[in-house]
Design an enzyme around this catalytic site. Structure first.
Site: not given
Length: 338
Positions: A151, A164, A168
């Site tokens: 991402s 999150y 990542k």
């Protein structure tokens, strides 16, 4: 040919054997369909059996084959057993795609230790266990591709998604370390990380949320098929990393040069950009610990706002040819000036 090299060595005239985690919905579901159209044999991993069974039917309808492997990627033994089952049924795995993820939408001050552990276990360690299972098989054969679905948030953290973003970031560091080690070993196993923009997936209506209003991906939004096409292409590209769409590149490059400006901008605008003008249902079910029942498909609720193509990604695929063309134009211009 500029821009596309075969990063995995496949037996001639035989379909790829692919494993996809998080395959029951969203990007994983769209990617499963994309490989199914290529006639691939696919191991489908996720927690929700109903979504996996639906994905299997879609694959079989478009020329592929699939087996359903319901499990939680936090269980490294279950991931290892799934890899063994795929090879028992379909033969050697050519491509392994780590995609399973969880998130919690919440200010950091309201997060719990259990929230952070759970998101990290799935979104980071799930990738590690999948990668290790793939490497145990690929390295002795000296071939294969591991795709890490990343991402823009692997480089640029945003408010309200700290767990999150951190996971990542961890995947990005793991990717760099692994790639360096494979180079050191002289291995032909390839690893590529595909950095995604905002996508119209079901997660925004099923992740745990403490926000006052319903969540949305930060616009511009792309359909999950854009991500799936990039993942399939990346598996053959020979690239170390692929940015999907201009917003992803903009976030990554901008953070490298002006991180403080990014902090300020997101502090002022990053909250509202992640919510729509509808109140959240505080007691709605979420998928943090258990999958939600039913088949949720690939798309979320933002079809009317999501783009079906990324022009920047299409240009990215052809950057070798574009460079050749630009060089030819420059040489022609210089020749005329003589």
């Amino acid at each position: 040919m500029p821009g596309l090299t075969l990063a995995a060595t496949f037996p001639m005239n035989q379909p790829e054997v692919v494993v996809i985690t998080g395959a029951s919905a969203g990007v994983g579901r769209a990617t499963a369909r994309a490989f199914g159209k290529r006639g691939a044999k696919i191991g489908l991993i996720a927690r929700g059996r109903e979504g996996l069974e639906a994905a299997k039917r879609e694959i079989e309808e478009c020329c592929g084959e699939a087996i359903v492997l319901p499990l939680d990627v936090t269980d490294e033994n279950a991931v290892e057993q799934a890899a063994a089952e795929v090879e028992h049924v379909f033969g050697p795995i050519n491509i392994w795609i780590n995609n399973a993820m969880l998130s919690v939408f919440s200010p950091i001050a309201q997060m719990t230790p259990e929230d952070y552990r759970r998101v990290t276990d799935v979104t980071y360690l799930g990738y590690v266990w999948g990668t290790l299972a793939a490497l145990r098989r690929m390295k002795p054969r000296d071939r294969g591709v591991i795709v890490q679905v990343g991402s823009a948030l692997a480089y640029r953290g945003i408010p309200l998604q700290s767990a999150y973003c951190a996971a990542k970031h961890a995947v990005q560091g793991f990717h760099d370390s692994l790639r360096s080690e494979l180079i050191h070993d002289g291995s032909n196993v390839r690893v590529v990380m595909v950095q995604m923009p905002a996508l119209n997936t079901p997660q925004f209506r099923w992740v745990k949320s403490r926000l006052p209003r319903k969540a949305q991906p930060v616009p511009p939004i792309f359909q999950p098929e854009v991500a799936a096409d990039a993942i399939v292409w990346a598996a053959y590209s020979g690239r170390r990393e692929v940015n999907v769409g201009w917003p992803t590149t903009q976030a990554i490059v901008g953070n490298n040069f002006m991180p403080g400006l990014g902090d300020y901008y997101l502090g002022k605008h990053g909250y509202d950009a992640q919510m729509i003008d509808e109140p959240e249902e505080p007691d709605r079910p979420d998928n943090l610990w258990q999958p939600l029942s039913g088949d949720h498909g690939a798309h979320g609720v933002f079809d009317d706002r999501a783009k079906n193509v990324s022009i920047e990604m299409e240009l990215n695929k052809r950057r070798g040819w574009i460079a050749v063309g630009a060089a030819a134009l420059l040489l022609g211009f210089l020749a005329r000036r003589r």
